[in-house]
Design a protein around this motif. Sequence first.
Motif, PDB file in Angstrom:
ATOM      1  N   SER A  95     -31.433 -28.416 -12.425  1.00 27.33           N
ATOM      2  CA  SER A  95     -33.304 -29.189 -11.690  1.00 27.33           C
ATOM      3  C   SER A  95     -33.671 -29.509 -10.371  1.00 27.33           C
ATOM      4  CB  SER A  95     -33.403 -30.462 -12.997  1.00 27.33           C
ATOM      5  OG  SER A  95     -32.651 -31.122 -11.910  1.00 27.33           O
ATOM      6  N   PRO A  96     -34.586 -28.854  -9.942  1.00 28.32           N
ATOM      7  CA  PRO A  96     -34.773 -28.817  -8.702  1.00 28.32           C
ATOM      8  C   PRO A  96     -34.176 -30.285  -8.316  1.00 28.32           C
ATOM      9  CG  PRO A  96     -37.074 -28.666 -10.203  1.00 28.32           C
ATOM     10  CD  PRO A  96     -36.218 -28.685 -11.133  1.00 28.32           C
ATOM     11  N   ILE A  97     -34.360 -30.775  -8.925  1.00 24.70           N
ATOM     12  CA  ILE A  97     -33.917 -32.261  -8.044  1.00 24.70           C
ATOM     13  C   ILE A  97     -32.866 -32.403  -7.555  1.00 24.70           C
ATOM     14  CG2 ILE A  97     -33.823 -35.326  -8.502  1.00 24.70           C
ATOM     15  CD1 ILE A  97     -36.266 -34.581 -10.522  1.00 24.70           C
ATOM     16  N   SER A  98     -31.945 -32.054  -8.247  1.00 21.71           N
ATOM     17  CA  SER A  98     -30.177 -31.663  -8.220  1.00 21.71           C
ATOM     18  C   SER A  98     -29.994 -31.204  -6.738  1.00 21.71           C
ATOM     19  CB  SER A  98     -29.870 -31.316  -9.307  1.00 21.71           C
ATOM     20  OG  SER A  98     -29.321 -29.898  -9.779  1.00 21.71           O
ATOM     21  N   ILE A  99     -30.700 -29.817  -7.079  1.00 23.65           N
ATOM     22  CA  ILE A  99     -30.995 -29.403  -4.760  1.00 23.65           C
ATOM     23  C   ILE A  99     -31.321 -29.813  -4.172  1.00 23.65           C
ATOM     24  CG2 ILE A  99     -31.796 -26.897  -4.281  1.00 23.65           C
ATOM     25  CD1 ILE A  99     -31.860 -25.693  -6.980  1.00 23.65           C
ATOM     26  N   LEU A 132     -27.489 -35.006   0.418  1.00 26.84           N
ATOM     27  CA  LEU A 132     -25.804 -35.081   1.163  1.00 26.84           C
ATOM     28  C   LEU A 132     -25.175 -34.495   2.256  1.00 26.84           C
ATOM     29  CD1 LEU A 132     -24.289 -35.666  -2.767  1.00 26.84           C
ATOM     30  CD2 LEU A 132     -24.842 -37.101  -0.824  1.00 26.84           C
ATOM     31  N   LEU A 133     -25.756 -32.218   1.934  1.00 22.64           N
ATOM     32  CA  LEU A 133     -25.224 -32.312   3.104  1.00 22.64           C
ATOM     33  C   LEU A 133     -25.731 -32.570   4.658  1.00 22.64           C
ATOM     34  CD1 LEU A 133     -24.754 -28.424   1.596  1.00 22.64           C
ATOM     35  CD2 LEU A 133     -23.375 -29.791   2.245  1.00 22.64           C
ATOM     36  N   VAL A 134     -26.789 -33.116   4.192  1.00 26.75           N
ATOM     37  CA  VAL A 134     -27.427 -33.665   5.827  1.00 26.75           C
ATOM     38  C   VAL A 134     -27.183 -33.862   6.583  1.00 26.75           C
ATOM     39  CG1 VAL A 134     -29.470 -33.833   6.853  1.00 26.75           C
ATOM     40  CG2 VAL A 134     -29.157 -32.044   5.566  1.00 26.75           C
ATOM     41  N   ILE A 135     -26.545 -35.265   5.277  1.00 25.66           N
ATOM     42  CA  ILE A 135     -25.915 -36.603   6.010  1.00 25.66           C
ATOM     43  C   ILE A 135     -24.550 -36.475   6.036  1.00 25.66           C
ATOM     44  CG2 ILE A 135     -25.343 -38.790   5.061  1.00 25.66           C
ATOM     45  CD1 ILE A 135     -27.663 -38.836   2.936  1.00 25.66           C
ATOM     46  N   LEU A 136     -24.166 -35.712   5.583  1.00 25.15           N
ATOM     47  CA  LEU A 136     -22.561 -35.238   5.650  1.00 25.15           C
ATOM     48  C   LEU A 136     -23.001 -34.765   7.019  1.00 25.15           C
ATOM     49  CD1 LEU A 136     -20.521 -34.056   3.092  1.00 25.15           C
ATOM     50  CD2 LEU A 136     -20.459 -36.344   3.880  1.00 25.15           C
ATOM     51  N   ALA A 137     -23.689 -33.795   7.232  1.00 29.12           N
ATOM     52  CA  ALA A 137     -23.351 -33.110   9.070  1.00 29.12           C
ATOM     53  C   ALA A 137     -24.431 -33.782   9.814  1.00 29.12           C
ATOM     54  CB  ALA A 137     -24.734 -31.725   8.837  1.00 29.12           C
ATOM     55  N   VAL A 138     -24.489 -35.145   9.634  1.00 29.69           N
ATOM     56  CA  VAL A 138     -24.740 -36.396  10.303  1.00 29.69           C
ATOM     57  C   VAL A 138     -24.082 -36.806  11.258  1.00 29.69           C
ATOM     58  CG1 VAL A 138     -26.313 -38.333  10.994  1.00 29.69           C
ATOM     59  CG2 VAL A 138     -28.059 -36.165  10.801  1.00 29.69           C
ATOM     60  N   PHE A 139     -22.725 -36.958  10.052  1.00 30.78           N
ATOM     61  CA  PHE A 139     -22.101 -37.874  10.071  1.00 30.78           C
ATOM     62  C   PHE A 139     -20.994 -37.429  11.498  1.00 30.78           C
ATOM     63  CE2 PHE A 139     -23.351 -41.092   6.979  1.00 30.78           C
ATOM     64  CZ  PHE A 139     -23.067 -41.990   7.513  1.00 30.78           C
TER      65      PHE A 139
END
Length: 57
Positions: A14-18, A24-31
């Motif tokens: 589903s497009p929501i899971s993408i 999540l990848l953006v948040i991990l990159a910020v951290f």
Amino acid sequence: MKLSRQDPYRRRRSPISIVVIILLLVILAVFALAWMRGGPQPLQTVEKTIPADQLGK
């Protein structure tokens, strides 16, 4: 030959899971960037000498 929509080898995401995965990848990159910079730096006090003749002004 048409593939059946019920084909077990070909699942549609589903497009929501993408969107969730990208978020999540953006948040991990910020951290990761914050961790690499060393986190918040404490403020350092600056001591500036004031001549005695300027103290009374």
